[in-house]
Design an enzyme around this catalytic site. Structure first.
Site, short mmCIF file in Angstrom:
data_model
loop_
_atom_site.label_atom_id
_atom_site.label_comp_id
_atom_site.label_asym_id
_atom_site.label_seq_id
_atom_site.Cartn_x
_atom_site.Cartn_y
_atom_site.Cartn_z
CD GLN A 154 -3.20 0.75 2.18
OE1 GLN A 154 -3.23 0.03 2.86
NE2 GLN A 154 -3.92 1.99 1.86
CG PHE A 155 1.40 3.58 -3.39
CD1 PHE A 155 1.18 5.15 -3.78
CD2 PHE A 155 0.19 3.07 -4.16
CE1 PHE A 155 0.18 5.93 -4.44
CE2 PHE A 155 -0.56 3.73 -5.01
CZ PHE A 155 -0.85 4.93 -5.09
CB THR A 156 -2.14 5.17 -0.08
OG1 THR A 156 -2.65 4.14 0.45
CG2 THR A 156 -2.35 5.22 -1.60
#
Length: 148
Positions: free
Chosen positions: A78-80
């Site tokens: 999850q890059f967010t």
């Protein structure tokens, strides 16, 4: 590197309506990678995560680790987690690692957890995923390598 660890009784991830990973008791872990992260950082994070004593013992105290309860892992990239919301209302993701770097460290973390003997299910790197979970507690811990 950032891990959002949720103690779950059940969690699953699906892509386009098909379940691709599912666990019962264990941790759903959202994993964010920045460009400065290394395998050494990942090892430190994995050691801390798998050693967390956040499952209840017979007396109802949080004294048991994942291995003590036979728990599994559902690891989801999850890059967010590296969203920067300082300016305006549209997050910037420039602090997240490049896709190639992040995939390498995510895959490394998955392999390392498996090598430790844990049952590991995964999401699909870079895909639009639907994650369903039953958070037990709720119990959520955020590990940030910058703070360890």
């Amino acid at each position: 590197m950032k891990f959002v660890i949720q103690r779950v009784t059940h969690a699953e991830v699906s892509v386009e309506g098909e379940t691709i990973g599912s666990i019962q008791k264990g941790f759903l872990v959202l994993i964010g990678v920045c460009e400065e992260d290394t395998e050494k950082v990942a090892d430190k994070m994995i050691h801390k995560m798998t050693g967390l004593r956040i499952f209840e013992d017979a007396q109802g105290k949080t004294n048991l680790a994942l291995k003590d309860v036979g728990g599994s892992l559902l690891l989801v990239s999850q890059f967010t987690l590296y969203a920067n919301c300082k300016k305006g209302f549209r997050p910037s993701f420039i602090e997240a690692g490049s896709p190639d770097h992040a995939r390498k460290l995510y895959d490394y973390a998955v392999d390392q957890c498996r090598s430790l003997g844990f049952t590991v299910e995964t999401g699909s790197f870079g895909a639009h995923m639907m994650v369903n979970l039953e958070n037990d507690g709720p119990f959520t811990i955020v590990l940030d390598s910058a703070a360890l």
